[in-house]
Design a protein around this motif. Structure first.
Motif: not given
Ligand code: ADP
Ligand code: MG
Length: 641
Positions: A65-94
């Motif tokens: 389960e991922a909670e979206v923290m922040s999102v950035s749009r790049l050309p041809n790409r969407l990058v989101a930082q999400v919070r999960t229970r799997l790791s203390d660090r955020p995971i980057e979704i591309t």
């Protein structure tokens, strides 16, 4: 309203009275299968695991389960930082090439279930193009199926249960293994991933179920006709006159036939035995059992018919009258004879009704002739004979003899439709050595041929059949003729299209030294002095053909030699062929090698293909399934038989 309800309820109740077995078979049919076991052995082609992952392991597919923290749009790409229970660090979704749908999905604060491979990219955790799941917590099997996934799944869930499978004759262990393949738990799935497929125990269970299914379905298809007559003649006068003891396999075959012929049901039996296994004695014994009633024996060539005729006259007691029918020629009193031997000329001639029909070298008959033969056998024999037929639908007993060994497993499977007897042993221990040779061994081979022919023994050199345009790196028979004739006396030549083939063979048998031939020689003429066979371009031939050819030598216990002449000394097929002379084992090897060449699927007489069963490997499984059959049949409800 209440009144209107009534008929509806009535209808409902009526529907319930349809036996559940019917509803089940309807469902099975809808899914494209003809039995529950068949449905069960079609296991999922993959599984989608939507259970939430609890630990992080890099490089694996996770569901989280991922909670979206922040999102950035790049050309041809969407990058989101999400919070999960799997790791203390955020995971980057591309997401590459995002759709508007993705932009709506990845908004800060929103939560989603995602599935994807977690990887380390630079010092970050990253998932590229994850899937969004609407539901989690399941292992969902995926089928190759004709219906919609969920519909098929529901059918499997309701029908493929341990209780139902044991009801079909499977033991609980195998039933449970199969059910697990459809409804795996975590442990099972782990093993599935480790094996890269279904584990070996489950595979065994599936093979077993498939074999059992095959036997169950085909045993119901076999048609049994009443016999024209019970044949209870005695074999003893015949057996006692023989100068040798019958082999155990011959005795077993004769015993099976004796039981067949003495019964009320028209026998349908195939006797398969290698060249030289002594099938003629079994044929003659059958004629003795038929006596004083008539039997007809058909052979594919006039040479063979004559040989059988001569042997019958030699071995059968004198009170059994024998006649021969070949094209344009008859010997003996056909109408009076007890045993009528002949070629397909028999099919074009009026014959007295015979309650026993036999065919030797059955595999050599063409489709047309086989059909005619079937008709001959299928004919209702009502008239003639002194005895009344047992019934108006009566058919003759029908015994087929074949020198083409089939894999034992296949023989067992075929036995669902027709009785099969295998003759595996030969009266003479075959003393044949097989050598793979190439050009470098040719001089030595010539020396061997000289020794053999000078000692009065015969040599057969088989050339591959070659189209003129084809270049295969071996000499053709035409190109070689002069070579042999210059060096040896008594060289004879024949080939498949040779009109005088029979005469050439006969002449060679009597006075030849070397016979050059194409594979025509498969014909079962006996050449007792033949000690050596050379097969040119052996790797071009099927193992079955090689086996037939090698079977020509050492038929009477003579020391025999088989030379496989080839440019391919490392050929695996030839190597394994050189190691065994058992025809049934060779048939198995043939199947194995052909299958690895993808030439053949496990197709049976019934046209059925197997999902799991391998006829080259699964002899034991098929045997135990066959042995389970009577118990499994007893379980079957009467109505579905
Ligand atoms: P098949 O038809 O199976 O190829 P045959 O019936 O022609 O084989 O038998 C091969 C040879 O073996 C024949 O010469 C036959 O007389 C001989 N033979 C058959 N059975 C026995 C036996 N039990 N003991 C010794 N010789 C036998
Ligand atoms: Mg024979």
């Amino acid at each position: 309203m209440k009144n209107e309800d009534k008929p509806l309820r009535g209808r409902k109740q009526k529907k319930r009275t349809v036996p559940s077995a019917c509803i089940e078979s309807e469902k099975i049919e809808k899914a494209g299968f003809s039995s529950l076991l068949e449905l069960a052995v079609h296991t999922p082609s993959s599984y989608i695991d939507t259970r939430l992952s609890t630990v992080l392991s890099i490089g694996e597919v996770h569901t989280f389960e991922a909670e979206v923290m922040s999102v950035s749009r790049l050309p041809n790409r969407l990058v989101a930082q999400v919070r999960t229970r799997l790791s203390d660090r955020p995971i980057e979704i591309t997401i590459f090439h995002p759709k508007p749908y993705h932009s709506a999905l990845f908004k800060p604060g929103l939560r989603h279930f995602l599935q994807g491979k977690i990887e380390r990219f630079r010092s970050k955790l990253q998932v590229v193009n994850p899937q969004k799941l609407s539901k989690t917590g399941e292992i969902v099997p995926q089928y190759r199926c004709r219906l919609r996934q969920d519909v098929h799944r529901r059918i499997v869930e309701s029908l493929v249960t341990v209780a139902n499978l044991t009801g079909e004759g499977l033991d609980e262990m195998r039933a449970a293994l199969i059910v697990r393949a459809h409804r795996p738990d975590e442990m099972w799935l782990k093993l599935y991933r480790r094996y890269g497929g279904v584990g070996p125990k489950t595979v065994e269970a599936l093979k077993f179920a498939e074999a059992l299914d095959y036997f169950r379905r085909l045993s119901g298809k076999r048609v049994r006709f009443p016999a024209i007559a019970r044949l209870k003649g005695s074999v003893e006068p015949f057996v006692e006159r023989l100068p040798f003891e019958l082999t155990d396999d011959q005795k077993r075959a004769i015993e099976a036939i004796r039981t067949d012929l003495g019964g009320d049901t028209a026998a349908r039996r195939m006797v398969v035995g290698d060249v030289g296994s002594g099938k003629t004695m079994v044929i003659l014994a059958s004629a003795a059992v038929a006596y004083p009633q008539k039997s007809v024996l058909m052979a594919p060539t006039s040479i063979l018919a004559r040989q059988l005729y001569e042997e019958a006259k030699k071995w059968l007691p004198d009170f059994i009258d024998i006649a021969l029918v070949t094209q344009g020629r008859e010997e003996g009193e056909v109408q009076q004879a007890h045993l009528i031997v002949g070629t397909h000329a028999l099919l074009y001639r009026d014959l007295p009704d015979a309650p026993l029909i036999m065919v030797d070298e059955q595999h050599r008959f063409g489709t047309e002739q086989r059909k005619m033969l079937e008709r001959l056998v299928a004919k209702n024999h009502l008239s003639s004979g002194t005895e009344e037929p047992l019934s108006k639908k009566a058919k003759p007993h029908y015994l087929q003899f074949s020198a083409t060994p089939i894999p034992r497993t296949q023989a067992m499977l075929e036995s669902a439709l027709i009785d099969v007897t295998l003759i595996e042993s030969t009266p003479f221990v075959k003393n044949v050595s097989t050598h793979i040779v190439d050009k470098s061994g040719f001089a030595a081979l010539l020396g061997h041929i000289r020794n053999e022919t000078e000692a009065g023994r015969q040599v057969l050199v088989v050339y591959p059949l070659v189209e003129e345009s084809e270049h295969i790196g071996y000499r053709s028979i035409g190109e070689s003729e002069a070579f042999w004739k210059e060096r040896f006396e008594g060289v004879y030549v024949t080939h498949g299209k040779d009109r005088n083939k029979d005469e050439v063979l006969q002449a060679f048998a009597e006075k030849g030294r070397i016979l050059l031939a194409t594979t025509v020689i498969e014909v079962g003429i006996s050449l007792p002095k033949l000690s050596t066979i050379v097969i040119v371009g052996a790797e071009r031939m099927g193992l079955a053909t090689l086996h037939q050819l090698r079977g020509r030598v050492s038929r009477t216990g003579l020391r025999g030699y088989c030379f496989l002449f080839t440019h391919d000394m490392q050929n695996e097929r030839l190597k394994s062929f050189a190691q065994t002379t058992n025809g049934f084992e060779i048939a198995r090897l043939d199947l194995k090698f052909r299958k690895s060449g993808d030439l053949l699927t496990g197709k049976m007489q019934s046209g059925k293909e197997f999902v799991w069963l391998d006829m080259a490997e699964d002899e034991e499984i098929v045997r135990s399934a066959k042995n389970t059959l009577p118990a499994a049949e007893a379980l079957r409800p009467k109505s579905s038989q």
